[in-house]
Write an enzyme that holds these catalytic residues in place. Structure first.
Site, mmCIF file in Angstrom:
data_model
loop_
_atom_site.group_PDB
_atom_site.id
_atom_site.type_symbol
_atom_site.label_atom_id
_atom_site.label_comp_id
_atom_site.label_asym_id
_atom_site.label_seq_id
_atom_site.Cartn_x
_atom_site.Cartn_y
_atom_site.Cartn_z
ATOM 1 N N ARG A 81 -7.574 -1.703 -7.744
ATOM 2 C CA ARG A 81 -8.226 -0.439 -7.394
ATOM 3 C C ARG A 81 -7.263 0.736 -7.461
ATOM 4 N NH1 ARG A 81 -10.901 -0.763 -1.708
ATOM 5 N NH2 ARG A 81 -8.876 -1.696 -1.295
ATOM 6 N N CYS A 133 -17.440 -0.402 -17.195
ATOM 7 C CA CYS A 133 -18.792 0.140 -17.399
ATOM 8 C C CYS A 133 -19.800 -0.406 -16.392
ATOM 9 C CB CYS A 133 -19.261 -0.186 -18.815
ATOM 10 S SG CYS A 133 -18.317 0.656 -20.093
ATOM 11 N N ASN A 160 0.810 -1.220 0.000
ATOM 12 C CA ASN A 160 0.000 0.000 0.000
ATOM 13 C C ASN A 160 0.845 1.272 0.000
ATOM 14 O OD1 ASN A 160 -2.377 -1.446 -0.064
ATOM 15 N ND2 ASN A 160 -2.617 -1.474 2.158
ATOM 16 N N SER A 197 -10.327 9.547 2.949
ATOM 17 C CA SER A 197 -10.040 8.570 1.904
ATOM 18 C C SER A 197 -8.536 8.500 1.680
ATOM 19 C CB SER A 197 -10.739 8.956 0.592
ATOM 20 O OG SER A 197 -10.219 8.217 -0.494
#
Length: 324
Positions: A94, A118, A23, A165
């Site tokens: 992600r 989509c 991370n 976030s």
């Protein structure tokens, strides 16, 4: 089909070096788009890292990996750089959206796939787009892609995140280092991985300060070639701490900064786990009497959500009822 074969009734003992943090690696890799050359050490050789490296190659960078030393170098190739992050690379990761800020800063335009393409539903990138719009980006979403532009370049501004976030904070920091003027971020995430990103960027010529959940970035930076050692993976460290508490005789976890996982250590000690803390290692001893405990996960510096499953297993050894 892959399978795991586990031979049980064994006790853990010995020493293990904790890996570099995935991370922390991913946002640093995304930021290398703004550099000519970067060398990184203590890089975890895991799938998301390889996917990000493949994305950097697609954009037009050269990547050299030394598997034996867990290190790599990234440099600008002679090819024309391509400010696009395609769905085939972003769909499994992600963190792929983290290239949006640096691409937009460098090329004044970017086309980045949404992690779900989509797929209809909530988009986990809303706060990323919110921050970049505050820096002057024009953004539209079409056919599963984020189309972003800033024809006159990004400009510093004041951004207060409506909720905390990690990814959006990282994207905003990277974009703001190359924007014109000063950017002030408030209600930021303050995870150690974000501080490692700031440490890397400051070593490379940035001027970034933080205090609490406020980060101030002076933009218009010309980055110099940089070397950096990735911080340890605190979730891996926490996992081995809990595993040692469950079935350990005597375990040494080395290559870590205990201050970064002080909350995890505090809770484990409260549960009766015998732990001795040194400057860059932790020793866990046989701990037969585990006590029940109630914990609540929270953004850093609280107890990490990514350790709640491991903690739940440890709680099955405790006398009484525990709650998460």
């Amino acid at each position: 089909m892959q399978k795991l074969i586990i031979k049980g009734k064994k006790n853990l003992f010995g020493s293990i070096k904790i890996s570099g943090s995935k991370n922390a690696t991913l946002p640093i890799l995304a930021s290398t788009i703004l550099f000519k050359k970067v060398s990184l050490k203590n890089v975890p050789m895991v799938r998301d890292v390889f996917t990000m490296l493949e994305l950097l190659r697609y954009i037009g960078f050269k990547v050299k990996i030394n598997f034996r030393k867990n290190s790599l170098s990234i440099s600008k190739s002679n090819l024309k750089l391509n400010p696009i992050a395609p769905y085939k690379l972003v769909k499994t990761m992600r963190a792929g959206v983290l290239v949006l800020g640096p691409l937009l800063s460098k090329f004044k335009k970017a086309k980045v796939s949404l992690p779900g393409g989509c797929a209809i539903g909530t988009r986990p990138v809303d706060l990323h787009l919110f921050a970049l719009k505050k820096l002057g980006a024009k953004i539209r979403i079409k056919e599963g892609y984020i189309h972003a532009s800033a024809l006159n370049g990004l400009r510093g501004g004041k951004i207060k995140f409506p909720s905390i976030s990690v990814g959006a904070t990282e994207n905003a920091i990277i974009a703001a280092t190359h924007a014109i003027g000063r950017t002030i971020l408030t209600n930021c995430a303050i995870e150690p991985e974000i501080k490692d990103l700031i440490k890397f960027l400051n070593k490379s010529g940035s001027k970034i300060k933080y205090e609490g959940r406020k980060i101030i970035i002076e933009g218009s930076v010309e980055f110099k070639n940089s070397n950096h050692k990735i911080m340890f993976d605190r979730i891996e460290a926490g996992t081995y701490l809990i595993a040692s508490a469950l079935i350990g005789k005597k375990m040494n976890l080395i290559g870590i900064d205990p201050k970064i996982i002080s909350e995890e250590i505090r809770i484990l000690k409260k549960m009766g786990v015998k732990i001795k803390v040194f400057q860059n290692k932790i020793t866990v001893f046989y701990s037969p009497n585990i006590k029940n405990q109630n914990i609540k996960t929270a953004p850093y510096p609280g107890f990490p959500t990514d350790l709640q499953a491991q903690m739940m297993v440890l709680m099955t050894k405790a006398k009484g009822i525990s709650k998460i």
